[in-house]
Design an enzyme around this catalytic site. Structure first.
Site, PDB file in Angstrom:
ATOM      1  N   CYS A  81      46.913  24.736  60.699  1.00  0.00           N
ATOM      2  CA  CYS A  81      46.383  26.072  60.435  1.00  0.00           C
ATOM      3  C   CYS A  81      47.170  27.131  61.225  1.00  0.00           C
ATOM      4  O   CYS A  81      48.348  27.326  60.965  1.00  0.00           O
ATOM      5  CB  CYS A  81      44.881  26.134  60.712  1.00  0.00           C
ATOM      6  N   HIS A 190      43.106  22.096  57.049  1.00  0.00           N
ATOM      7  CA  HIS A 190      42.595  21.380  58.224  1.00  0.00           C
ATOM      8  C   HIS A 190      42.396  19.903  57.875  1.00  0.00           C
ATOM      9  O   HIS A 190      41.368  19.539  57.291  1.00  0.00           O
ATOM     10  CB  HIS A 190      41.255  21.969  58.664  1.00  0.00           C
ATOM     11  N   GLU A 192      41.545  17.530  59.798  1.00  0.00           N
ATOM     12  CA  GLU A 192      40.394  17.003  60.532  1.00  0.00           C
ATOM     13  C   GLU A 192      39.068  17.347  59.862  1.00  0.00           C
ATOM     14  O   GLU A 192      38.023  16.768  60.208  1.00  0.00           O
ATOM     15  CB  GLU A 192      40.414  17.508  61.980  1.00  0.00           C
TER      16      GLU A 192
END
Length: 210
Positions: A81, A190, A192
């Site tokens: 990001c 992202h 994650e």
């Protein structure tokens, strides 16, 4: 194996670290602002969320630039990001100078963008969207074509050299959603927060031998 997540006081550090621990339980994952620990790590991750100018200010104030630049030249390196946007020359947000590791700019999405049906698109671009790989890369191994990943951003990266773009996403325009050069890989999305596809990408990063 030691994986260092760069701590500059901004962003989703712990969620990135937890996702890495999940896909690499045998690795030592540390969240650190110590240049010596970044130098000693086998892999380095620069996460981030929020405003680019705030992130760069905190990043530089902590004296992390030299160690991160060394890592970007010498070991598997992942930006996420704002951690991707920081790699570029310049960001429109706050007229911010980046690290200049990838040539190009970080402009803002236009508020006048429209979807195919003519409706106006919201800025920031927030939610799940398809990521189209532009070429094969080890970090995309085992991930379905046009898999969906999670995004939250108002600015996007525009690399000067098209060869640096490894994936793109459509949101009003086609924008670069991942870049790759040598041992550097970075994503606007992202991983994650991107369920199975995101965890697969992180697992690929742990195994990657550029």
């Amino acid at each position: 194996m030691k994986i260092a997540v760069v701590d500059y006081g901004m962003g989703n550090l712990r969620s990135v670290a937890k996702a890495l621990e999940h896909v690499a339980p045998e690795a030592q994952v540390i969240v650190t602002a110590e240049p010596a620990q970044l130098d000693a790590a086998d892999r380095v991750v620069v996460p981030g969320q929020g405003a680019l100018h705030d992130c760069m200010r905190e990043f530089l104030a902590r004296g992390l630039r030299d160690a991160v630049e060394r890592a970007s030249r010498s070991k598997p390196f992942l930006g996420v990001c704002v951690g991707m946007q920081m790699l570029f020359d310049h960001g429109e947000e706050g007229d911010t100078a980046g690290l200049g590791l990838i040539g190009g700019e970080v402009p803002k999405f236009s508020s006048a963008m429209t979807a195919g049906d003519g409706s106006h698109l919201k800025v920031p671009h927030m939610g799940w969207n398809e990521v189209e790989a532009l070429r094969a890369h080890p970090l995309f191994d085992g991930i379905a074509p046009n898999a969906r990943f999670y995004f939250v951003h108002s600015f996007y990266c525009a690399p000067r050299d098209a060869a640096d773009a490894v994936a793109r996403t459509h949101y009003g325009i086609a924008f670069t959603s991942a870049v790759a050069r040598d041992n550097i890989f970075a994503t606007q999305f992202h991983p994650e927060k991107s369920a199975a596809a995101g965890l697969q990408l992180l697992a690929n990063f742990v195994r990657w031998k550029p």
